[in-house]
Write an enzyme that holds these catalytic residues in place. Structure first.
Site, PDB file in Angstrom:
ATOM      1  N   ARG A  23       0.818  -1.219   0.000  1.00  0.00           N
ATOM      2  CA  ARG A  23       0.000   0.000   0.000  1.00  0.00           C
ATOM      3  C   ARG A  23       0.843   1.257   0.000  1.00  0.00           C
ATOM      4  O   ARG A  23       0.485   2.258   0.628  1.00  0.00           O
ATOM      5  CB  ARG A  23      -0.947   0.026   1.209  1.00  0.00           C
ATOM      6  CG  ARG A  23      -1.836  -1.176   1.341  1.00  0.00           C
ATOM      7  CD  ARG A  23      -3.109  -0.966   0.534  1.00  0.00           C
ATOM      8  NE  ARG A  23      -4.173  -1.828   1.006  1.00  0.00           N
ATOM      9  CZ  ARG A  23      -5.352  -1.381   1.400  1.00  0.00           C
ATOM     10  NH1 ARG A  23      -5.631  -0.103   1.375  1.00  0.00           N
ATOM     11  NH2 ARG A  23      -6.269  -2.237   1.778  1.00  0.00           N
ATOM     12  N   ARG A  27      -3.026   6.894   1.379  1.00  0.00           N
ATOM     13  CA  ARG A  27      -3.456   8.047   2.169  1.00  0.00           C
ATOM     14  C   ARG A  27      -2.439   8.620   3.135  1.00  0.00           C
ATOM     15  O   ARG A  27      -2.632   9.694   3.662  1.00  0.00           O
ATOM     16  CB  ARG A  27      -4.756   7.689   2.902  1.00  0.00           C
ATOM     17  CG  ARG A  27      -5.935   7.562   1.947  1.00  0.00           C
ATOM     18  CD  ARG A  27      -7.160   7.020   2.638  1.00  0.00           C
ATOM     19  NE  ARG A  27      -6.982   5.603   2.944  1.00  0.00           N
ATOM     20  CZ  ARG A  27      -7.776   4.902   3.739  1.00  0.00           C
ATOM     21  NH1 ARG A  27      -8.780   5.488   4.331  1.00  0.00           N
ATOM     22  NH2 ARG A  27      -7.567   3.610   3.939  1.00  0.00           N
ATOM     23  N   ARG A  36      -6.721  12.854  -4.315  1.00  0.00           N
ATOM     24  CA  ARG A  36      -8.044  12.311  -3.993  1.00  0.00           C
ATOM     25  C   ARG A  36      -9.098  13.387  -3.760  1.00  0.00           C
ATOM     26  O   ARG A  36     -10.286  13.125  -3.853  1.00  0.00           O
ATOM     27  CB  ARG A  36      -7.932  11.384  -2.781  1.00  0.00           C
ATOM     28  CG  ARG A  36      -7.517   9.980  -3.141  1.00  0.00           C
ATOM     29  CD  ARG A  36      -8.660   9.146  -3.715  1.00  0.00           C
ATOM     30  NE  ARG A  36      -9.573   8.719  -2.660  1.00  0.00           N
ATOM     31  CZ  ARG A  36     -10.761   9.230  -2.430  1.00  0.00           C
ATOM     32  NH1 ARG A  36     -11.230  10.208  -3.167  1.00  0.00           N
ATOM     33  NH2 ARG A  36     -11.506   8.758  -1.454  1.00  0.00           N
ATOM     34  N   ASP A  72      -7.294  -1.844  -6.945  1.00  0.00           N
ATOM     35  CA  ASP A  72      -7.795  -2.461  -5.717  1.00  0.00           C
ATOM     36  C   ASP A  72      -8.169  -3.913  -6.009  1.00  0.00           C
ATOM     37  O   ASP A  72      -8.602  -4.225  -7.126  1.00  0.00           O
ATOM     38  CB  ASP A  72      -9.014  -1.709  -5.172  1.00  0.00           C
ATOM     39  CG  ASP A  72      -9.339  -2.184  -3.754  1.00  0.00           C
ATOM     40  OD1 ASP A  72      -8.677  -1.703  -2.815  1.00  0.00           O
ATOM     41  OD2 ASP A  72     -10.199  -3.064  -3.594  1.00  0.00           O
ATOM     42  N   TYR A 147     -15.148 -10.671   1.365  1.00  0.00           N
ATOM     43  CA  TYR A 147     -15.827  -9.395   1.088  1.00  0.00           C
ATOM     44  C   TYR A 147     -17.158  -9.619   0.382  1.00  0.00           C
ATOM     45  O   TYR A 147     -18.150  -8.948   0.667  1.00  0.00           O
ATOM     46  CB  TYR A 147     -14.942  -8.481   0.229  1.00  0.00           C
ATOM     47  CG  TYR A 147     -13.826  -7.838   1.008  1.00  0.00           C
ATOM     48  CD1 TYR A 147     -14.080  -6.761   1.861  1.00  0.00           C
ATOM     49  CD2 TYR A 147     -12.518  -8.298   0.910  1.00  0.00           C
ATOM     50  CE1 TYR A 147     -13.059  -6.173   2.588  1.00  0.00           C
ATOM     51  CE2 TYR A 147     -11.493  -7.712   1.629  1.00  0.00           C
ATOM     52  CZ  TYR A 147     -11.771  -6.645   2.469  1.00  0.00           C
ATOM     53  OH  TYR A 147     -10.769  -6.065   3.188  1.00  0.00           O
TER      54      TYR A 147
HETATM   55  O1  1CP Z   1       0.405   1.021  -3.351  1.00  0.00           O
HETATM   56  C1  1CP Z   1      -0.508   0.238  -3.151  1.00  0.00           C
HETATM   57  O2  1CP Z   1      -0.296  -0.916  -2.685  1.00  0.00           O
HETATM   58  C2  1CP Z   1      -1.910   0.718  -3.407  1.00  0.00           C
HETATM   59  C3  1CP Z   1      -2.761  -0.168  -4.247  1.00  0.00           C
HETATM   60  C4  1CP Z   1      -3.763  -0.960  -3.422  1.00  0.00           C
HETATM   61  C5  1CP Z   1      -3.689  -2.328  -3.108  1.00  0.00           C
HETATM   62  C6  1CP Z   1      -2.537  -3.271  -3.388  1.00  0.00           C
HETATM   63  C7  1CP Z   1      -4.988  -0.479  -2.919  1.00  0.00           C
HETATM   64  C8  1CP Z   1      -5.465   0.914  -3.010  1.00  0.00           C
HETATM   65  N1  1CP Z   1      -5.682  -1.535  -2.385  1.00  0.00           N
HETATM   66  C9  1CP Z   1      -4.909  -2.662  -2.471  1.00  0.00           C
HETATM   67  C10 1CP Z   1      -5.246  -4.025  -2.067  1.00  0.00           C
HETATM   68  C11 1CP Z   1      -6.341  -4.248  -1.101  1.00  0.00           C
HETATM   69  N2  1CP Z   1      -7.585  -3.677  -1.064  1.00  0.00           N
HETATM   70  C12 1CP Z   1      -6.303  -5.228  -0.088  1.00  0.00           C
HETATM   71  C13 1CP Z   1      -5.146  -6.180   0.121  1.00  0.00           C
HETATM   72  C14 1CP Z   1      -4.066  -5.522   0.904  1.00  0.00           C
HETATM   73  C15 1CP Z   1      -4.263  -5.428   2.382  1.00  0.00           C
HETATM   74  O3  1CP Z   1      -4.623  -6.433   3.017  1.00  0.00           O
HETATM   75  O4  1CP Z   1      -4.012  -4.335   2.909  1.00  0.00           O
HETATM   76  C16 1CP Z   1      -7.521  -5.204   0.598  1.00  0.00           C
HETATM   77  C17 1CP Z   1      -7.927  -6.058   1.779  1.00  0.00           C
HETATM   78  C18 1CP Z   1      -8.333  -4.223  -0.024  1.00  0.00           C
HETATM   79  C19 1CP Z   1      -9.738  -3.862   0.317  1.00  0.00           C
HETATM   80  C20 1CP Z   1      -9.825  -2.410   0.595  1.00  0.00           C
HETATM   81  N3  1CP Z   1      -9.860  -1.466  -0.385  1.00  0.00           N
HETATM   82  C21 1CP Z   1      -9.807  -1.751   1.839  1.00  0.00           C
HETATM   83  C22 1CP Z   1      -9.784  -2.423   3.209  1.00  0.00           C
HETATM   84  C23 1CP Z   1     -11.179  -2.571   3.706  1.00  0.00           C
HETATM   85  C24 1CP Z   1     -11.263  -3.337   5.036  1.00  0.00           C
HETATM   86  O5  1CP Z   1     -11.548  -4.541   5.034  1.00  0.00           O
HETATM   87  O6  1CP Z   1     -11.044  -2.720   6.081  1.00  0.00           O
HETATM   88  C25 1CP Z   1      -9.840  -0.376   1.589  1.00  0.00           C
HETATM   89  C26 1CP Z   1      -9.871   0.737   2.593  1.00  0.00           C
HETATM   90  C27 1CP Z   1      -9.889  -0.217   0.170  1.00  0.00           C
HETATM   91  C28 1CP Z   1      -9.888   1.061  -0.606  1.00  0.00           C
HETATM   92  C29 1CP Z   1      -8.534   1.469  -1.059  1.00  0.00           C
HETATM   93  N4  1CP Z   1      -7.727   0.683  -1.876  1.00  0.00           N
HETATM   94  C30 1CP Z   1      -6.559   1.359  -2.124  1.00  0.00           C
HETATM   95  C31 1CP Z   1      -6.616   2.621  -1.455  1.00  0.00           C
HETATM   96  C32 1CP Z   1      -5.541   3.685  -1.480  1.00  0.00           C
HETATM   97  C33 1CP Z   1      -7.854   2.679  -0.790  1.00  0.00           C
HETATM   98  C34 1CP Z   1      -8.395   3.852  -0.005  1.00  0.00           C
HETATM   99  C35 1CP Z   1      -9.322   4.584  -0.908  1.00  0.00           C
HETATM  100  C36 1CP Z   1      -9.254   6.072  -0.754  1.00  0.00           C
HETATM  101  O7  1CP Z   1      -8.320   6.720  -1.269  1.00  0.00           O
HETATM  102  O8  1CP Z   1     -10.176   6.616  -0.122  1.00  0.00           O
END
Ligand code: 1CP
Length: 350
Positions: A23, A27, A36, A72, A147
């Protein structure tokens, strides 16, 4: 080209341990928060220029050894007809709870559903011009099913576990479809230029070993086998899984991503001849003072002791409130670590 990340994935010797952070675009970066404010998350993911911009942001600040395409894990599920919004995590329009819903899912080719991901990967390869390799990724079927069945992110994911015990065949049917979809999805990213791929099993740790083998590991084995002919390293990240590491090796991935709970030195001792390891500084350790962050980073490198096959990373994704100074401290600790220093320090202590 900077290939120390790819070399470490293949357990070849490197000049220093490669580092990237799960990640790493996101943020905790003020420039990401600024981006964003102008565009919503889905538009960001679906517009190749913008996805590439988000991917490159962390690399302008930190000399990471790999970049991961900005997207994502949930986006490719549109291929199965799933609709969702993000706030900030995914929320499904219709959670998948019945056999009939699973049967109604028909799989469309990824090249039609998410062409923007392939375009973003190719554009990123051109922009980077060998500066770092590009990692593509997908969610592991079990994590995606968590999910889909729950309908949103939720600690515990009780609904998928209930389905697992009450209607295992329904869950397996869903996992089959996700396995085919994710194999297609990784192949698309590799064809577009991804030089390694990571499979995120963020919720595998909810399972005990027998259920992990049947519902999480089996699908991942099939995905790994399904991209093997393309010749790029595969990383399998098993979160919350110290009790699953020995089984997870059977996925036959090149690298196993360890969460922060696993003792990395002992894990290398036991399994280092079979697989490379990625990780595993506790993401909350980055809330300590920079000197403490550096010490904890060094402790992990010391535990590995320069053995080939280590990619430094956190033990889970970086958190939004993380101070930039902590990432800097982690980076310089990795850059300055050498086994020789270790020997000198030991001599001094003696
Ligand atoms: O640099 C990077 O790695 C960013 C790319 C990335 C990746 C690899 C994002 C952007 N999401 C993910 C994978 C992802 N998404 C996972 C696997 C990694 C992990 O376990 O941390 C998971 C579980 C998700 C699901 C997801 N998407 C969540 C978690 C929800 C929960 O269960 O609590 C969230 C918050 C998102 C949205 C998201 N995805 C990525 C970002 C930057 C965001 C936040 C969105 C925003 O900017 O508001």
């Amino acid at each position: 080209m900077n290939d120390r990340f790819l070399r470490a994935c293949r357990r070849q010797p490197v000049d220093r341990t490669p580092l990237w952070i799960m990640r790493q675009a996101g943020r905790y970066l003020p420039e990401y928060r600024e981006l964003r404010q102008r565009v919503d998350f889905l538009t960001l993911c679906k517009t190749p220029d913008l996805a590439v911009e988000a991917t490159l942001q962390p690399l302008r600040r930190f000399p990471f050894d790999a970049s991961i395409i900005f997207s994502d894990i949930m986006l490719p599920l549109e291929a199965l007809g799933c609709r969702m919004t993000f706030n900030p995590g995914p929320k499904l329009a219709e959670p998948v709870r019945t056999r009939a819903q699973v049967e109604a899912m028909t799989l469309r080719p990824m090249a039609e559903v998410v062409p923007y991901v392939g375009e973003a990967v190719s554009l990123l390869r051109r922009e980077l011009d060998g500066k770092t390799p590009v990692i593509g990724f997908c969610g592991a079927p079990f994590t995606l099913s968590a999910y889909l069945v729950q309908g949103e992110g939720k600690e515990g994911f009780g609904k998928v576990k209930a389905m697992l015990f009450r209607e295992p065949a329904t869950l397996e049917h869903l996992l089959d479809k996700l396995t085919m979809a994710m194999t297609d999805y990784l192949r698309l990213q590799i064809a577009a230029g991804a030089q390694a791929v990571q499979i995120f099993d963020s919720w595998a740790g909810l399972l005990a070993e027998p259920e992990f083998r049947r519902f999480a590991l089996e699908p991942v084995k099939r995905i790994v086998a399904g991209v093997r002919d393309l010749g790029v390293p595969v990383i399998y990240f098993v979160n919350a899984g110290p009790h699953l590491v020995d089984a997870a090796v059977e996925a036959e991935s090149d690298v196993l991503g360890l969460c922060w709970r696993s003792p990395i030195g002992a894990t290398f001792d036991r399994l280092g001849s079979r697989v490379a390891f990625q990780g595993n500084l506790d993401c909350h350790a980055l809330f300590a003072e920079p000197a403490e962050v550096a010490a904890r980073t060094t402790a992990i490198l010391d535990a590995v002791g320069g053995r080939p096959g280590h990619v430094m990373n956190l033990g889970h994704g970086i958190l939004p409130e993380t101070p930039i100074a902590s990432v800097e401290a982690m980076v310089s600790a990795v850059q300055s670590w050498t086994p020789r220093e270790l020997a000198a320090a030991a001599e001094e202590r003696a």
